[in-house]
Design a protein around this motif. Structure first.
Motif, PDB file in Angstrom:
ATOM      1  N   LYS A   1      -4.220   9.802 -13.218  1.00  0.00           N
ATOM      2  CA  LYS A   1      -5.563   9.656 -12.848  1.00  0.00           C
ATOM      3  C   LYS A   1      -5.448   9.388 -11.189  1.00  0.00           C
ATOM      4  CE  LYS A   1      -8.557   5.901 -13.523  1.00  0.00           C
ATOM      5  NZ  LYS A   1      -9.287   4.802 -14.082  1.00  0.00           N
ATOM      6  N   GLY A   2      -5.927  10.352 -10.596  1.00  0.00           N
ATOM      7  CA  GLY A   2      -5.991  10.152  -8.807  1.00  0.00           C
ATOM      8  C   GLY A   2      -4.674  10.184  -8.592  1.00  0.00           C
ATOM      9  N   ARG A   3      -4.114   9.154  -7.955  1.00  0.00           N
ATOM     10  CA  ARG A   3      -2.861   8.819  -7.176  1.00  0.00           C
ATOM     11  C   ARG A   3      -1.966   8.190  -8.019  1.00  0.00           C
ATOM     12  NH1 ARG A   3      -3.415   8.655  -1.352  1.00  0.00           N
ATOM     13  NH2 ARG A   3      -4.873   9.988  -0.713  1.00  0.00           N
ATOM     14  N   VAL A   4      -2.040   7.849  -9.522  1.00  0.00           N
ATOM     15  CA  VAL A   4      -1.388   7.353 -10.287  1.00  0.00           C
ATOM     16  C   VAL A   4      -1.064   8.282 -11.404  1.00  0.00           C
ATOM     17  CG1 VAL A   4      -1.505   5.240 -11.697  1.00  0.00           C
ATOM     18  CG2 VAL A   4      -2.949   5.267  -9.604  1.00  0.00           C
ATOM     19  N   CYS A   5       0.294   7.707 -11.927  1.00  0.00           N
ATOM     20  CA  CYS A   5       0.892   8.636 -12.955  1.00  0.00           C
ATOM     21  C   CYS A   5       1.809   7.821 -13.724  1.00  0.00           C
ATOM     22  CB  CYS A   5       1.680   9.789 -12.313  1.00  0.00           C
ATOM     23  SG  CYS A   5       2.352  10.897 -13.679  1.00  0.00           S
ATOM     24  N   LEU A   6       1.612   8.057 -15.110  1.00  0.00           N
ATOM     25  CA  LEU A   6       2.519   7.163 -15.991  1.00  0.00           C
ATOM     26  C   LEU A   6       4.015   7.880 -16.375  1.00  0.00           C
ATOM     27  CD1 LEU A   6      -0.251   6.144 -18.359  1.00  0.00           C
ATOM     28  CD2 LEU A   6       0.782   4.767 -16.741  1.00  0.00           C
ATOM     29  N   LEU A   7       4.949   7.258 -16.568  1.00  0.00           N
ATOM     30  CA  LEU A   7       6.238   7.906 -16.950  1.00  0.00           C
ATOM     31  C   LEU A   7       6.887   6.882 -17.888  1.00  0.00           C
ATOM     32  CD1 LEU A   7       8.658  10.162 -14.882  1.00  0.00           C
ATOM     33  CD2 LEU A   7       9.456   8.091 -16.133  1.00  0.00           C
ATOM     34  N   GLY A   8       7.543   7.537 -19.093  1.00  0.00           N
ATOM     35  CA  GLY A   8       8.515   6.930 -19.734  1.00  0.00           C
ATOM     36  C   GLY A   8       7.630   6.044 -20.847  1.00  0.00           C
ATOM     37  N   ASP A   9       8.449   5.048 -21.171  1.00  0.00           N
ATOM     38  CA  ASP A   9       7.579   4.273 -22.390  1.00  0.00           C
ATOM     39  C   ASP A   9       6.073   3.755 -21.886  1.00  0.00           C
ATOM     40  OD1 ASP A   9       9.844   4.200 -23.986  1.00  0.00           O
ATOM     41  OD2 ASP A   9       9.868   2.048 -24.229  1.00  0.00           O
ATOM     42  N   ALA A  10       5.673   3.676 -20.617  1.00  0.00           N
ATOM     43  CA  ALA A  10       4.414   3.278 -20.056  1.00  0.00           C
ATOM     44  C   ALA A  10       3.697   4.236 -20.657  1.00  0.00           C
ATOM     45  CB  ALA A  10       4.492   3.260 -18.522  1.00  0.00           C
TER      46      ALA A  10
ATOM     47  N   GLN B   1       0.864  -1.063  -0.012  1.00  0.00           N
ATOM     48  CA  GLN B   1      -0.068  -0.003  -0.066  1.00  0.00           C
ATOM     49  C   GLN B   1       0.871   1.238  -0.175  1.00  0.00           C
ATOM     50  OE1 GLN B   1      -3.179  -0.112   2.682  1.00  0.00           O
ATOM     51  NE2 GLN B   1      -3.439   2.048   2.893  1.00  0.00           N
ATOM     52  N   HIS B   2       0.543   2.250  -1.002  1.00  0.00           N
ATOM     53  CA  HIS B   2       1.604   3.538  -0.853  1.00  0.00           C
ATOM     54  C   HIS B   2       0.509   4.509  -1.248  1.00  0.00           C
ATOM     55  CE1 HIS B   2       5.580   1.881  -1.250  1.00  0.00           C
ATOM     56  NE2 HIS B   2       4.778   0.865  -1.622  1.00  0.00           N
ATOM     57  N   SER B   3       1.057   5.997  -1.108  1.00  0.00           N
ATOM     58  CA  SER B   3       0.006   6.985  -1.392  1.00  0.00           C
ATOM     59  C   SER B   3      -0.274   7.366  -2.629  1.00  0.00           C
ATOM     60  CB  SER B   3       0.908   8.262  -0.504  1.00  0.00           C
ATOM     61  OG  SER B   3       1.476   8.000   0.520  1.00  0.00           O
ATOM     62  N   ALA B   4       0.761   6.725  -3.488  1.00  0.00           N
ATOM     63  CA  ALA B   4       0.774   6.944  -4.886  1.00  0.00           C
ATOM     64  C   ALA B   4       1.653   5.950  -5.592  1.00  0.00           C
ATOM     65  CB  ALA B   4       1.263   8.313  -5.416  1.00  0.00           C
ATOM     66  N   ILE B   5       1.206   5.924  -7.080  1.00  0.00           N
ATOM     67  CA  ILE B   5       1.968   5.043  -7.649  1.00  0.00           C
ATOM     68  C   ILE B   5       2.557   5.839  -9.139  1.00  0.00           C
ATOM     69  CG2 ILE B   5       2.023   2.945  -9.340  1.00  0.00           C
ATOM     70  CD1 ILE B   5       0.293   1.805  -7.823  1.00  0.00           C
ATOM     71  N   ILE B   6       3.767   5.558  -9.385  1.00  0.00           N
ATOM     72  CA  ILE B   6       4.529   6.289 -10.819  1.00  0.00           C
ATOM     73  C   ILE B   6       4.431   4.945 -11.490  1.00  0.00           C
ATOM     74  CG2 ILE B   6       5.964   7.615 -12.038  1.00  0.00           C
ATOM     75  CD1 ILE B   6       6.231   9.186  -9.307  1.00  0.00           C
ATOM     76  N   GLY B   7       4.115   4.546 -12.711  1.00  0.00           N
ATOM     77  CA  GLY B   7       3.968   3.349 -13.395  1.00  0.00           C
ATOM     78  C   GLY B   7       5.026   3.610 -14.457  1.00  0.00           C
ATOM     79  N   CYS B   8       6.473   3.011 -14.380  1.00  0.00           N
ATOM     80  CA  CYS B   8       7.600   3.057 -15.083  1.00  0.00           C
ATOM     81  C   CYS B   8       7.646   1.797 -15.698  1.00  0.00           C
ATOM     82  CB  CYS B   8       8.766   3.451 -14.459  1.00  0.00           C
ATOM     83  SG  CYS B   8       8.577   5.193 -13.740  1.00  0.00           S
ATOM     84  N   ASP B   9       6.537   1.275 -16.044  1.00  0.00           N
ATOM     85  CA  ASP B   9       6.452  -0.186 -16.333  1.00  0.00           C
ATOM     86  C   ASP B   9       6.490  -0.551 -17.811  1.00  0.00           C
ATOM     87  OD1 ASP B   9       3.894   0.749 -15.984  1.00  0.00           O
ATOM     88  OD2 ASP B   9       2.968  -1.102 -15.246  1.00  0.00           O
ATOM     89  N   GLY B  10       6.990   0.242 -18.747  1.00  0.00           N
ATOM     90  CA  GLY B  10       7.416  -0.070 -19.929  1.00  0.00           C
ATOM     91  C   GLY B  10       6.096  -0.003 -21.071  1.00  0.00           C
ATOM     92  N   ILE B  11       6.499  -0.478 -22.327  1.00  0.00           N
ATOM     93  CA  ILE B  11       5.570  -0.503 -23.344  1.00  0.00           C
ATOM     94  C   ILE B  11       4.478  -1.375 -23.064  1.00  0.00           C
ATOM     95  CG2 ILE B  11       6.799  -2.157 -24.507  1.00  0.00           C
ATOM     96  CD1 ILE B  11       6.194  -0.543 -27.185  1.00  0.00           C
TER      97      ILE B  11
END
Ligand SMILES: Cc1cc2nc3c(=O)[nH]c(=O)nc-3n(C[C@H](O)[C@H](O)[C@H](O)COP(=O)(O)OP(=O)(O)OC[C@H]3O[C@@H](n4cnc5c(N)ncnc54)[C@H](O)[C@@H]3O)c2cc1C
Length: 432
Positions: free
Chosen positions: A318-327, A178-188
């Protein structure tokens, strides 16, 4: 929750994925003592054994993001060997002998394989090719023990039931975090993206670009024997019909990196990287001139990489989630700009998150990031697709005058960006 020590922040961030994006972002955040954990699906950090080229914008982004990342790059980078080529992105040649006229010329006084022109690229900010695995090893050294958790493949995201608004991550091994927020760097193939844009949204998945690539390495001594010093030790691009081939030096000039591109209408295989035979590769470059034929013959154990790209999505957060990089914006590699965008993204987002003191601040940081980064990164996906068509005589046909004119300007906006101004703009948005 892993962190580097005492932090004034009241939140914790999950960084999903430990490729170039996840590592650069994490190193950037850790220098501001932001509490974070990296969740990586693989048993350890790792990159493929191939080259990646960075333009001056990427070098500048590394310098601004973190001195440690910039030093890692400087340690690994290799540029053109010839000083007079230090401001050349690639030397352009026609590789395909089918372009020859009756007299055997591809352009006035020029034969297949001859140097036609150089694409100018200023070298400010640092630029050059690196061997991916070496660069990643250097980045990994900057991530303290305990920050990364391995064998953690994210399979589901959801909101915590405790009223905190936190995000709960579920992993393939059944564990949760469980985290306050997520940054998705999980690629293509990002799962975070599918969750964020909706699985039924066509923008949730990457689509086949119509191009695939063979990747390989040739020891520099062998490459020099085959091609001569100039063509082996400096970056080259060989153009042709529905295919092109590029080479650049890596590993401090000890190795020549090769990427050979070809076309097909569809990609049916579930896998995007498949083994192939030397014969298939040689068949794809039948009718090409001696330079390309020699390079293709010298490539051992070729793999085919299907080149996919993301359709544009409406938001990166969206909300507490953000995408970065190839994701967020996976692109074809035709401008050599995908990994550079991951680093630009990391510079902007790390500096916005630094100013976020609570979860509301984090959401404002994500929103400001989305607003300044989406247009540029999606334009890169589109122009990269077109660039691939241009190199393969599909955009301006085989009109070399038009192609030369376009080459001279088309990438400037990528290389010459003022990243500090973009950050300032994002900081203003975040304050509103
Ligand atoms: C043929 C080719 C040539 C290229 N050449 C260049 C070039 O010269 N210059 C350039 O700038 N760019 C280039 N690129 C683009 C560049 O490689 C990418 O933009 C960059 O590597 C993306 O990094 P990333 O960290 O965002 O994603 P990735 O490298 O894909 O990393 C994603 C990470 O997330 C992990 N992961 C995935 N799913 C999950 C999950 N569910 N849970 C937990 N972890 C997960 C993966 O294991 C991986 O470690 C090229 C690309 C290709 C295909």
């Amino acid at each position: 929750m892993a962190s580097t020590g005492s932090s004034s922040k009241s939140y914790s961030i999950a960084v999903v994925g430990g490729g170039i994006s996840g590592l650069c972002l994490a190193i950037g955040l850790l220098q501001y003592d932001i509490p974070l954990t990296i969740y990586e699906a693989a048993p350890h950090f790792g990159e493929i054994g191939a080259g990646v080229a960075f333009g001056p914008n990427a070098g500048r982004a590394m310098e601004l993001l973190s001195p440690k990342i910039y030093q890692a790059f400087l340690k690994c980078k290799t540029g053109n060997a010839d000083n007079s080529k230090s401001d050349s992105w690639f030397t352009i040649r026609v590789g395909d002998a089918r372009k020859e006229d009756k007299e055997g010329y591809v352009r006035e006084g020029k034969k297949v394989g001859d140097a036609l022109f150089d694409v100018p690229m200023h070298s400010g900010g640092g630029r050059g090719g690196v061997y991916r695995a070496h660069f990643l090893d250097e980045l990994v050294k900057e991530v303290p023990d305990g920050v990364a958790k391995f064998d953690k493949r994210l399979v589901e995201l959801g909101e915590a039931q405790d009223g905190s608004g936190d995000v709960v991550l579920t992993f393939a091994d059944g564990s949760t975090a469980q985290h306050s927020a997520i940054i998705g760097c999980d690629g293509i193939k990002s799962l975070t993206r599918k969750w964020l844009v909706g699985r039924d949204n066509p923008a949730s998945k990457a689509v086949f670009s119509g191009k695939y690539a063979y990747r390989g390495l040739i020891p520099m001594d062998e490459a020099v024997d085959l091609l001569g010093d100039d063509a082996a030790r400096n970056s080259q691009m060989y153009l042709g019909y529905h295919g092109h081939l590029l080479t650049f030096p890596i590993a401090h000039g000890k190795t020549m990196n090769v990427v050979a591109f070809s076309s097909r209408d569809t990609w049916e295989d579930e896998k995007w990287v498949v083994a192939t035979s030397k014969q298939d590769m040689e068949d794809d470059f039948q009718g090409w001139g001696p330079h390309v034929t020699k390079i293709v013959k010298a490539m051992q154990k070729p793999d085919i990489w299907a080149l996919f790209e993301h359709p544009p999505c409406d938001t990166y957060t969206k909300g507490r989630v953000c995408l970065l990089g190839d994701a967020a914006h996976a692109t074809t590699p035709h401008q050599g700009a995908g990994a550079g965008q991951c680093i630009e993204d990391s510079y902007i987002l790390a500096n916005l998150v630094k100013d976020a003191n609570d979860v509301n601040g984090l959401q404002r940081a994500f929103s400001a990031f989305d607003q300044v980064r989406r247009e540029r990164t999606q334009k890169i996906v589109k122009t990269s697709h077109e660039a691939g068509q241009m190199y393969e005589f599909e955009l301006f046909g085989d009109d070399l005058d038009k192609i030369e004119e376009s080459y001279k300007h088309r990438m400037r906006w990528i290389w010459d960006i003022d990243l500090e101004a973009q950050l300032e703009q994002a900081q203003q948005i975040m304050k509103q």
